[in-house]
Design an enzyme around this catalytic site. Structure first.
Site, PDB file in Angstrom:
ATOM      1  N   THR A   1      -6.171  15.075  20.839  1.00  0.00           N
ATOM      2  CA  THR A   1      -6.356  14.324  19.597  1.00  0.00           C
ATOM      3  C   THR A   1      -5.881  12.893  19.777  1.00  0.00           C
ATOM      4  OG1 THR A   1      -6.059  16.341  18.332  1.00  0.00           O
ATOM      5  CG2 THR A   1      -5.725  14.261  17.145  1.00  0.00           C
TER       6      THR A   1
ATOM      7  N   GLN B   1       0.597  -6.009  33.477  1.00  0.00           N
ATOM      8  CA  GLN B   1       1.409  -7.207  33.227  1.00  0.00           C
ATOM      9  C   GLN B   1       0.551  -8.441  32.965  1.00  0.00           C
ATOM     10  OE1 GLN B   1       4.648  -7.533  32.835  1.00  0.00           O
ATOM     11  NE2 GLN B   1       5.273  -5.456  33.383  1.00  0.00           N
TER      12      GLN B   1
ATOM     13  N   CYS C   1      15.959  -0.770  39.400  1.00  0.00           N
ATOM     14  CA  CYS C   1      14.861  -1.016  38.471  1.00  0.00           C
ATOM     15  C   CYS C   1      14.077   0.247  38.170  1.00  0.00           C
ATOM     16  CB  CYS C   1      13.937  -2.085  39.004  1.00  0.00           C
ATOM     17  SG  CYS C   1      13.249  -1.653  40.577  1.00  0.00           S
TER      18      CYS C   1
HETATM   19  C1  LIG Z   1       5.098  -0.881  32.603  1.00  0.00           C
HETATM   20  C2  LIG Z   1       4.128  -0.773  33.713  1.00  0.00           C
HETATM   21  C3  LIG Z   1       3.419   0.424  33.955  1.00  0.00           C
HETATM   22  C4  LIG Z   1       3.652   1.676  33.164  1.00  0.00           C
HETATM   23  O1  LIG Z   1       3.334   1.562  31.819  1.00  0.00           O
HETATM   24  P1  LIG Z   1       3.736   2.756  30.809  1.00  0.00           P
HETATM   25  O2  LIG Z   1       3.292   2.288  29.486  1.00  0.00           O
HETATM   26  O3  LIG Z   1       5.206   2.910  30.909  1.00  0.00           O
HETATM   27  O4  LIG Z   1       3.036   3.962  31.255  1.00  0.00           O
HETATM   28  C5  LIG Z   1       2.516   0.432  34.983  1.00  0.00           C
HETATM   29  N1  LIG Z   1       2.293  -0.646  35.743  1.00  0.00           N
HETATM   30  C6  LIG Z   1       2.936  -1.806  35.543  1.00  0.00           C
HETATM   31  C7  LIG Z   1       2.642  -2.982  36.425  1.00  0.00           C
HETATM   32  C8  LIG Z   1       3.881  -1.906  34.532  1.00  0.00           C
HETATM   33  O5  LIG Z   1       4.528  -3.065  34.354  1.00  0.00           O
END
Ligand SMILES: *Cc1c(COP(=O)(O)O)cnc(C)c1O
Length: 409
Positions: free
Chosen positions: A242, A181, A328
């Site tokens: 790949t 994030q 969520c």
């Molecule tokens: C969205 C998110 C993930 C997972 O990402 P993906 O692309 O769905 O694998 C992991 N950690 C945080 C803090 C996220 O917001």
């Protein structure tokens, strides 16, 4: 067709047009496999991968060979945690992490617990923060890994990661962070943070879904990571398969655009976020901000509304795309483990909304969303037998100011 206003940018973001343009040739003419060494199709694909790797490295402040491409942050987190655990078992079996981590960190840790590892899940304070002292006190001679996220996906709280990493490294523990994030929203530099492993995913910062990266620090002695899957030996043997060339090109371009816009976007989003908050809290009583407002991503706002269910608000606002603090992580109405970790009971989670602002949100959208929230909360409270509107005559309502409001019933 009138599409709902999108304000759920912590869940995913739309692809930036520059990212899509960069990807398109690799979905059509430039379809080569970068492992093909015998012809121009392979060479072109390999050049594109090299360029993308350099762009990711430039954003994170590392060298290109420290970047491994994966399918996203879930894979990167699993690879870091399970990979370090499996390859370092003789050194110890203890892992330290945080109650507010994403499930893609907590679940691999719990999986390892069933395999004989010990996991310390540190609590956070009422603001959502953990301290370096807490982490230091949790580390033992058996600790092999400390995994603490940089910024939270629900409440946007930014942990004091540089101090935490210093405390962990003093004791010889490897430091992993889920920076999913944070990257593209605030400066993320692996050396300033002092982390060994860092996970990102493209679709949280205007790249495509299904592609991400794991930063793996080059250090002596070498970090040992057991692969999750084996095969062709791509990505230094740590991540066979790949390479997803169009996705990786998109990730690279998403990093380049993010680096370009970082500071001006952070300022713009924080201004919009503060405007949204002011327009809601100035007109409604009984509103609590969840998580620290100081140590926070510029684009995140998470609010609880006394006497109102988050799910009910969301259903009443079908022209805004938002998330609530329940439901969520699944189709169930489980209260969010992140809001629960703030220690103020399930009410907080059930009455919360998460606003995730993004690159394509405008001031008009912010004003429209604030307007809708104020109207919907007012309407739902009118229907609530538990809510009593503050009487203007009596001055301050018991709900005003509201950081310490409690509304258990
Ligand atoms: C969205 C998110 C993930 C997972 O990402 P993906 O692309 O769905 O694998 C992991 N950690 C945080 C803090 C996220 O917001």
């Amino acid at each position: 067709m009138n599409r709902p206003i999108y304000m759920d940018n912590h869940a995913t973001t739309p692809i930036d047009p520059r990212v899509l343009d960069a990807m398109l040739p690799y979905l059509t003419d430039q379809f080569g496999n970068p492992s093909s060494r015998n012809h121009a199709y392979g060479w072109r694909a390999e050049e594109a991968i090299d360029e993308a790797r350099a762009r990711v490295a430039a954003l994170l402040g590392c060298s290109a060979k420290e970047v491994l491409f994966t399918s996203g942050a879930t894979e990167s987190n699993n690879l870091a945690i399970k990979g370090i655990a499996a390859a370092n078992r003789e050194k110890g079996n203890h892992i330290v992490t945080l109650a507010t981590e994403h499930k893609s960190v907590l679940d691999p840790c719990h999986h390892l617990e069933r395999d004989g590892f010990e996991v310390t899940v540190l609590p956070v304070d009422a603001e959502g923060l953990v301290s370096a002292e807490q982490v230091r006190a949790a580390i033992t001679d058996r600790t092999i890994l400390v995994s603490v996220m940089l910024a939270n996906n629900e409440i946007g709280v930014i942990q004091p990661l540089a101090e935490i990493a210093a405390a962990a490294r003093e004791r010889g523990a490897v430091v992993h962070t889920d920076a999913t994030q944070a990257v593209g929203k605030i400066p993320v530099a692996v050396n300033a943070l002092g982390v060994d492993l860092l996970a990102i995913t493209a679709h949280k910062f205007y790249g495509p879904k299904g592609v991400g990266a794991l930063y793996v620090r080059t250090r002596t002695p070498r970090l040992r990571i057991a692969p999750l899957f084996e095969g062709g030996g791509q990505e230094r043997g740590i991540r066979s398969g790949t390479l997803n060339v169009p996705g990786i090109v998109g990730l690279g371009m998403a990093c380049a655009v993010a680096a370009d816009l970082l500071h001006e976007e952070a300022e713009r989003l924080q201004r919009l976020r503060d405007r949204l908050r002011a327009r809601i809290v100035d007109r409604l009583d009984g509103v609590t901000v969840n998580g620290s407002l100081v140590h926070r991503l510029p684009n995140n706002l998470n609010l609880s509304f006394a006497f109102v269910e988050g799910e009910a608000m969301i259903m009443a606002m079908d022209d805004v795309a938002l998330s609530s603090g329940s439901a969520c992580s699944s189709a169930s109405l489980e209260p969010s483990h992140v809001l629960r970790a703030l220690g103020r009971g399930d009410e907080l989670a059930h009455s919360s909304l998460r606003f995730g602002l993004g690159r394509f949100n405008t001031e008009q959208e912010v004003d429209a969303v604030a307007e809708k929230v104020v109207a919907v909360v007012g309407r739902l409270r009118e229907l609530s037998p538990l809510y009593e509107a503050p009487r203007a005559a009596s001055g301050a309502s018991p709900l005003q100011g509201s950081e310490d409001t409690s509304w258990s019933h």
